[in-house]
Write a protein that holds these residues in place. Sequence first.
Motif, PDB file in Angstrom:
ATOM      1  N   LYS A  41       0.851  -1.189   0.000  1.00 19.54           N
ATOM      2  CA  LYS A  41       0.000   0.000   0.000  1.00 19.54           C
ATOM      3  C   LYS A  41       0.885   1.238   0.000  1.00 19.54           C
ATOM      4  O   LYS A  41       2.085   1.143   0.244  1.00 19.54           O
ATOM      5  CB  LYS A  41      -0.902   0.006   1.249  1.00 19.54           C
ATOM      6  N   ASN A  44       1.940   5.979   3.518  1.00 19.32           N
ATOM      7  CA  ASN A  44       1.171   6.572   4.620  1.00 19.32           C
ATOM      8  C   ASN A  44       0.021   5.676   5.098  1.00 19.32           C
ATOM      9  O   ASN A  44      -0.674   6.015   6.054  1.00 19.32           O
ATOM     10  CB  ASN A  44       0.633   7.942   4.224  1.00 19.32           C
ATOM     11  N   GLN A  45      -0.193   4.545   4.400  1.00 17.96           N
ATOM     12  CA  GLN A  45      -1.223   3.597   4.842  1.00 17.96           C
ATOM     13  C   GLN A  45      -0.642   2.362   5.540  1.00 17.96           C
ATOM     14  O   GLN A  45      -1.391   1.558   6.079  1.00 17.96           O
ATOM     15  CB  GLN A  45      -2.059   3.141   3.644  1.00 17.96           C
ATOM     16  N   ARG A  70      -4.185   1.232  10.075  1.00 20.80           N
ATOM     17  CA  ARG A  70      -3.113   0.970   9.126  1.00 20.80           C
ATOM     18  C   ARG A  70      -3.168  -0.483   8.637  1.00 20.80           C
ATOM     19  O   ARG A  70      -3.741  -1.353   9.284  1.00 20.80           O
ATOM     20  CB  ARG A  70      -1.732   1.212   9.761  1.00 20.80           C
ATOM     21  N   PHE A  71      -2.546  -0.694   7.473  1.00 22.99           N
ATOM     22  CA  PHE A  71      -2.314  -2.038   6.957  1.00 22.99           C
ATOM     23  C   PHE A  71      -0.948  -2.520   7.441  1.00 22.99           C
ATOM     24  O   PHE A  71      -0.033  -1.709   7.636  1.00 22.99           O
ATOM     25  CB  PHE A  71      -2.333  -2.035   5.424  1.00 22.99           C
ATOM     26  N   TRP A 319      -5.301  -5.592   8.550  1.00 24.92           N
ATOM     27  CA  TRP A 319      -5.828  -4.239   8.719  1.00 24.92           C
ATOM     28  C   TRP A 319      -6.306  -4.140  10.157  1.00 24.92           C
ATOM     29  O   TRP A 319      -7.017  -5.017  10.646  1.00 24.92           O
ATOM     30  CB  TRP A 319      -6.983  -3.956   7.766  1.00 24.92           C
TER      31      TRP A 319
END
Length: 403
Positions: A41, A44-45, A70-71, A319
């Motif tokens: 991803k 920032n994720q 977040r992931f 997640w």
Amino acid sequence: MKLVLACLAALVAMASAKVYFSEKFDDAAWEDRWTVGSEWKPENQMGKWNWQPSLSDEADKGIQTGEDARFYSLTAPLDTEFTSEGNKLILSYTVRHEQNLDCGGSYIKLVNPGFDAKKFGGDTPYAVMFGPDVCGTSTRRTHAIFTYKGKNLLTKKNLRVETDNNPHRYTFVVSPDNTFEVRIDGEKVESGSLFDDWDFLAPKMIKDPAESKPADWVDEAKIPDPTESKPEGWDDIPAKIPDPEATQPEDWDEEEDGEWEPPLVSNPEYKGEWKPTMIDNPDYKGPWVHPEIPNPEYEEDDKVYAVCNPCSHVGFELWQVKAGTVFDDIIVTDSEEELKEFEDATFNAKKDAEKKALEAKKEAERKAEEEARKKAEEERKAAEAAEEDEDEDEDEDDEKDEL
């Protein structure tokens, strides 16, 4: 002779027993053994992993999801690639939720070779996915998913999940006789047949598409008695009648209140809706059963358990809305003896100390909250007292000015 053969079989089993992967995260070099899927991803994720000590021992470490919403992606190669055929598969690891888990996965995967570890994520093919998944009240289960002929097959059973803050041990055992077992903290919580609890194979028989129920098929077992008819005057009896015991109130004024009418009550002579007696249908043929034929898509497979052909990595792709889940003490083996030895040295050796440490932590947090509440109350009272003193001083000043 039988005893000798049994001993030989036991020795062969012991010799073939193997640990394909184990990880305790107790040394800082764990980061060299694992690869973060940083390209799954946008940066920032993606959440960062913490190296987290256990509650009871600073030297005993695990890895923890470190950022909310977040992931997370992480993989490590097995010491030796594992092939399921002819072998028992045992996948076991420890999960501890430090947060009040509201929505997040904490499952682990066994992955086939040939993938890009930097891009490991939800779309990466895998062989087995196992472990807790919680989101609100709609999703609260332990997943047990196989990939078979390109399809991800979820178990039909709703496997128990633990959501408290204690560490819990999740173990998945898949055997060459196509049976399985799920354990939590060493206790068997589910077991059965892979054929019964997953849809590995198409049904052997299907309904014949060329057949349909005949138009003149009579499947009504009962019919109204044709010799009966509704009695004369049945519908003339109303369900409600004016209350014969009601009287007009003395203060009733017809000019203001209108014409008085007594309230309605149930009619004791009302018999309800008339229905004829139901009798056996002389033309009834019984329920129509759709003829079946062999399913042309059915394929026999007595090795559905052999999903790792081979498996090369373990991995996490998650997640989490609230971070704080700690993972520890992972093992992949084909031996119950190796599993027991590993669990005795890890989870079983520290679970009591962990439980006591958690209780102590919660008690300290409770006391801190109580102290904070008392302090806030004292500050509130002090502020009110200061405000009263200020009002009194102002009143005295006003009296002096008047004099």
